[in-house]
Design a protein around this motif. Sequence first.
Motif, PDB file in Angstrom:
ATOM      1  N   SER A  72      19.269  40.659  36.521  1.00 51.85           N
ATOM      2  CA  SER A  72      17.933  40.441  37.096  1.00 51.85           C
ATOM      3  C   SER A  72      17.538  38.966  37.080  1.00 51.85           C
ATOM      4  O   SER A  72      16.455  38.606  37.524  1.00 51.85           O
ATOM      5  CB  SER A  72      16.898  41.239  36.298  1.00 51.85           C
ATOM      6  OG  SER A  72      16.877  40.762  34.966  1.00 51.85           O
ATOM      7  N   GLY A  73      18.381  38.094  36.549  1.00 53.89           N
ATOM      8  CA  GLY A  73      18.051  36.670  36.504  1.00 53.89           C
ATOM      9  C   GLY A  73      18.835  36.015  35.386  1.00 53.89           C
ATOM     10  O   GLY A  73      19.681  36.662  34.729  1.00 53.89           O
ATOM     11  N   ALA A  74      18.540  34.738  35.151  1.00 52.01           N
ATOM     12  CA  ALA A  74      19.276  34.018  34.105  1.00 52.01           C
ATOM     13  C   ALA A  74      18.881  34.504  32.712  1.00 52.01           C
ATOM     14  O   ALA A  74      19.693  34.482  31.793  1.00 52.01           O
ATOM     15  CB  ALA A  74      19.044  32.519  34.231  1.00 52.01           C
ATOM     16  N   ALA A  77      21.014  37.384  32.054  1.00 51.43           N
ATOM     17  CA  ALA A  77      22.405  36.911  31.953  1.00 51.43           C
ATOM     18  C   ALA A  77      22.643  36.249  30.591  1.00 51.43           C
ATOM     19  O   ALA A  77      23.690  36.443  29.967  1.00 51.43           O
ATOM     20  CB  ALA A  77      22.714  35.948  33.090  1.00 51.43           C
ATOM     21  N   ASP A  78      21.664  35.471  30.108  1.00 48.33           N
ATOM     22  CA  ASP A  78      21.791  34.828  28.797  1.00 48.33           C
ATOM     23  C   ASP A  78      21.946  35.879  27.690  1.00 48.33           C
ATOM     24  O   ASP A  78      22.774  35.742  26.799  1.00 48.33           O
ATOM     25  CB  ASP A  78      20.554  33.964  28.501  1.00 48.33           C
ATOM     26  CG  ASP A  78      20.544  32.656  29.295  1.00 48.33           C
ATOM     27  OD1 ASP A  78      21.619  32.213  29.728  1.00 48.33           O
ATOM     28  OD2 ASP A  78      19.445  32.085  29.479  1.00 48.33           O
ATOM     29  N   HIS A  79      21.112  36.922  27.767  1.00 53.06           N
ATOM     30  CA  HIS A  79      21.182  37.967  26.737  1.00 53.06           C
ATOM     31  C   HIS A  79      22.505  38.716  26.808  1.00 53.06           C
ATOM     32  O   HIS A  79      23.142  38.982  25.784  1.00 53.06           O
ATOM     33  CB  HIS A  79      19.998  38.923  26.864  1.00 53.06           C
ATOM     34  CG  HIS A  79      18.739  38.362  26.264  1.00 53.06           C
ATOM     35  ND1 HIS A  79      18.286  38.713  25.010  1.00 53.06           N
ATOM     36  CD2 HIS A  79      17.876  37.446  26.733  1.00 53.06           C
ATOM     37  CE1 HIS A  79      17.174  38.026  24.736  1.00 53.06           C
ATOM     38  NE2 HIS A  79      16.909  37.254  25.778  1.00 53.06           N
ATOM     39  N   VAL A 150      25.903  26.253  25.027  1.00 60.93           N
ATOM     40  CA  VAL A 150      25.336  24.927  25.313  1.00 60.93           C
ATOM     41  C   VAL A 150      24.934  24.910  26.780  1.00 60.93           C
ATOM     42  O   VAL A 150      25.773  25.147  27.658  1.00 60.93           O
ATOM     43  CB  VAL A 150      26.371  23.808  25.049  1.00 60.93           C
ATOM     44  CG1 VAL A 150      25.804  22.441  25.413  1.00 60.93           C
ATOM     45  CG2 VAL A 150      26.825  23.815  23.585  1.00 60.93           C
ATOM     46  N   MET A 151      23.674  24.621  27.055  1.00 57.41           N
ATOM     47  CA  MET A 151      23.226  24.658  28.455  1.00 57.41           C
ATOM     48  C   MET A 151      23.884  23.542  29.262  1.00 57.41           C
ATOM     49  O   MET A 151      24.200  22.479  28.722  1.00 57.41           O
ATOM     50  CB  MET A 151      21.705  24.591  28.540  1.00 57.41           C
ATOM     51  CG  MET A 151      21.106  23.237  28.269  1.00 57.41           C
ATOM     52  SD  MET A 151      19.311  23.299  27.930  1.00 57.41           S
ATOM     53  CE  MET A 151      18.671  24.390  29.171  1.00 57.41           C
ATOM     54  N   HIS A 152      24.076  23.779  30.564  1.00 58.02           N
ATOM     55  CA  HIS A 152      24.712  22.744  31.392  1.00 58.02           C
ATOM     56  C   HIS A 152      23.721  21.630  31.703  1.00 58.02           C
ATOM     57  O   HIS A 152      24.014  20.459  31.475  1.00 58.02           O
ATOM     58  CB  HIS A 152      25.263  23.377  32.678  1.00 58.02           C
ATOM     59  CG  HIS A 152      26.127  22.448  33.468  1.00 58.02           C
ATOM     60  ND1 HIS A 152      26.331  22.572  34.804  1.00 58.02           N
ATOM     61  CD2 HIS A 152      26.841  21.355  33.095  1.00 58.02           C
ATOM     62  CE1 HIS A 152      27.133  21.597  35.220  1.00 58.02           C
ATOM     63  NE2 HIS A 152      27.458  20.861  34.209  1.00 58.02           N
ATOM     64  N   THR A 179      27.521  28.898  28.886  1.00 58.33           N
ATOM     65  CA  THR A 179      26.554  27.894  29.318  1.00 58.33           C
ATOM     66  C   THR A 179      25.476  28.529  30.177  1.00 58.33           C
ATOM     67  O   THR A 179      25.758  29.400  31.013  1.00 58.33           O
ATOM     68  CB  THR A 179      27.240  26.735  30.083  1.00 58.33           C
ATOM     69  OG1 THR A 179      26.285  25.685  30.237  1.00 58.33           O
ATOM     70  CG2 THR A 179      27.743  27.144  31.456  1.00 58.33           C
ATOM     71  N   ASP A 180      24.242  28.090  29.960  1.00 57.66           N
ATOM     72  CA  ASP A 180      23.145  28.475  30.839  1.00 57.66           C
ATOM     73  C   ASP A 180      23.124  27.422  31.944  1.00 57.66           C
ATOM     74  O   ASP A 180      22.769  26.264  31.707  1.00 57.66           O
ATOM     75  CB  ASP A 180      21.832  28.481  30.039  1.00 57.66           C
ATOM     76  CG  ASP A 180      20.639  28.860  30.902  1.00 57.66           C
ATOM     77  OD1 ASP A 180      20.696  28.647  32.122  1.00 57.66           O
ATOM     78  OD2 ASP A 180      19.637  29.351  30.336  1.00 57.66           O
ATOM     79  N   ALA A 181      23.529  27.851  33.147  1.00 57.79           N
ATOM     80  CA  ALA A 181      23.662  26.903  34.255  1.00 57.79           C
ATOM     81  C   ALA A 181      22.592  27.144  35.319  1.00 57.79           C
ATOM     82  O   ALA A 181      22.757  26.755  36.476  1.00 57.79           O
ATOM     83  CB  ALA A 181      25.054  27.016  34.866  1.00 57.79           C
ATOM     84  N   ALA A 182      21.471  27.773  34.900  1.00 47.24           N
ATOM     85  CA  ALA A 182      20.421  28.113  35.874  1.00 47.24           C
ATOM     86  C   ALA A 182      19.951  26.887  36.649  1.00 47.24           C
ATOM     87  O   ALA A 182      19.641  26.976  37.839  1.00 47.24           O
ATOM     88  CB  ALA A 182      19.241  28.765  35.154  1.00 47.24           C
ATOM     89  N   GLN A 183      19.918  25.725  35.992  1.00 42.93           N
ATOM     90  CA  GLN A 183      19.356  24.539  36.642  1.00 42.93           C
ATOM     91  C   GLN A 183      20.385  23.744  37.433  1.00 42.93           C
ATOM     92  O   GLN A 183      20.019  23.005  38.340  1.00 42.93           O
ATOM     93  CB  GLN A 183      18.704  23.630  35.591  1.00 42.93           C
ATOM     94  CG  GLN A 183      17.471  24.220  34.948  1.00 42.93           C
ATOM     95  CD  GLN A 183      16.248  24.191  35.871  1.00 42.93           C
ATOM     96  OE1 GLN A 183      16.206  23.478  36.866  1.00 42.93           O
ATOM     97  NE2 GLN A 183      15.239  24.978  35.538  1.00 42.93           N
ATOM     98  N   SER A 184      21.654  23.851  37.080  1.00 38.87           N
ATOM     99  CA  SER A 184      22.648  22.976  37.710  1.00 38.87           C
ATOM    100  C   SER A 184      23.355  23.609  38.887  1.00 38.87           C
ATOM    101  O   SER A 184      23.838  22.897  39.775  1.00 38.87           O
ATOM    102  CB  SER A 184      23.699  22.575  36.667  1.00 38.87           C
ATOM    103  OG  SER A 184      24.302  23.739  36.129  1.00 38.87           O
ATOM    104  N   ALA A 326       7.836  24.998  32.787  1.00 33.58           N
ATOM    105  CA  ALA A 326       6.901  26.062  33.161  1.00 33.58           C
ATOM    106  C   ALA A 326       6.809  27.097  32.038  1.00 33.58           C
ATOM    107  O   ALA A 326       5.773  27.693  31.819  1.00 33.58           O
ATOM    108  CB  ALA A 326       7.361  26.725  34.444  1.00 33.58           C
ATOM    109  N   CYS A 327       7.913  27.280  31.314  1.00 32.58           N
ATOM    110  CA  CYS A 327       7.939  28.313  30.280  1.00 32.58           C
ATOM    111  C   CYS A 327       7.090  27.942  29.073  1.00 32.58           C
ATOM    112  O   CYS A 327       6.595  28.802  28.374  1.00 32.58           O
ATOM    113  CB  CYS A 327       9.364  28.575  29.837  1.00 32.58           C
ATOM    114  SG  CYS A 327      10.437  28.832  31.225  1.00 32.58           S
ATOM    115  N   ASN A 328       6.939  26.647  28.808  1.00 28.85           N
ATOM    116  CA  ASN A 328       6.116  26.241  27.668  1.00 28.85           C
ATOM    117  C   ASN A 328       4.660  26.081  28.063  1.00 28.85           C
ATOM    118  O   ASN A 328       3.775  26.081  27.229  1.00 28.85           O
ATOM    119  CB  ASN A 328       6.599  24.899  27.118  1.00 28.85           C
ATOM    120  CG  ASN A 328       7.856  25.078  26.295  1.00 28.85           C
ATOM    121  OD1 ASN A 328       7.957  26.029  25.542  1.00 28.85           O
ATOM    122  ND2 ASN A 328       8.810  24.196  26.468  1.00 28.85           N
TER     123      ASN A 328
END
Length: 387
Positions: A72-74, A77-79, A150-152, A179-184, A326-328
């Motif tokens: 359903s999203g990053a 996917a992370d979990h 480690v996030m990208h 890696t969490d690559a949601a942003q890259s 946005a999350c904070n």
Amino acid sequence: MNTPPIYLDHQATTPLDERVLEAMLPFFTSEYGNPSSPHTCGRTAARAIRTAREQVADLVGAKNELEIVFTSGATEADHLAIVGAALAARPHGGHIVTTAIEHKAVLAACQRLVDHHGYTLTRVGVDAHGRVHPADVAAVLTPNTVLVSVMHANNEIGTLQRLAAIAEITAPRGIVLHTDAAQSVGCGLLDVAELGVDLASLSAHKLHGPKGIGALYIRGGLRITAQQTGGGQERGLRAGTPNVPAIVGFGAAAHLITTDAVPPPPRIRALRDRLQDRLLAAIPGATVNGHPHRRLPGNLSLTLPGIEATDLLDRVPGIAASTGSACNTGSGEPSHVLTAIGLTRDQARATLRLSIGRTTTDTDVDQAADLITRTAHTLVPAPANAA
Ligand SMILES: Cc1ncc(COP(=O)(O)O)c(C=O)c1O
């Protein structure tokens, strides 16, 4: 009609590309089959999902489409990556490693392993540019370590990590690298083979696709434990009737990038640099956060001393931007990313995140620079000799 604001929040989300919408539309109406159904309607939906899976696999440099599992999203996917890979590797150990600047989805997934499954967790710090040093990762590994995440690219300061160097440390020890690559991924920066990662989290709404759809890249042969079970969809790794229109939209958005049908990152970087140069020249004491070169092309995290970023944004409703991430926003707490790179609480609260994207124009940048400068000067008057 109200004029829409100048949108400088592409790291929070991006507008849906019209070509993506067009690809999705039939799957809301005429092509409504369930991809698990054995008849013609189901087969049409299943074919569309297969195409989208190939398009996403192509975007990230996966070996084949079977390495992509839709979620359903990053966040999901992370979990799935972190909890799923750590649980599958439990016989080999119970220690996991992440960093101080991860997205909260990663931090929460790691915490779940600690709170509910008895794992121990080490969070590696970063330098003043937000970079994780591979040697610092190596230093905390133990024979018990089963996973490193480690996030990208960071969602607040845009800093890119040296994942290939980290993979050289984890791979020989048999440690899974996520890696969490949601942003890259939307900048065409993610190549899973080149970076040597085993798992990568993706999100469609960061790359002009629809919200509520993402994927996990899982290197072929890697075992992970499903987090949502039931009907056996997604090869048993993510049960539930797939969201066909959204998956088709994700595939279409990926295809636009791999076929160069979108403005290239250097154009976005040039606009970002123009905005950065103008604001640094006009606002005394302003500083840029994140790595000077190794960061996302559209990211501009700026600290404006003496200014409350929320106050500034309230006074310029003509600009849609963000304080921290946005999350904070709304939590009242200074961002954990900004404090991890050494900013004080006051500096963190004086930080704006402006993010440029495909739809940003030269006029947007110039108008935004003027509006932000004028407002900053009303909040903290510039000294007489300042530009
Ligand atoms: C780095 C990072 N990870 C995860 C997420 C969550 O993605 P999604 O909205 O697809 O769940 C985001 C979105 O803000 C993000 O920037």
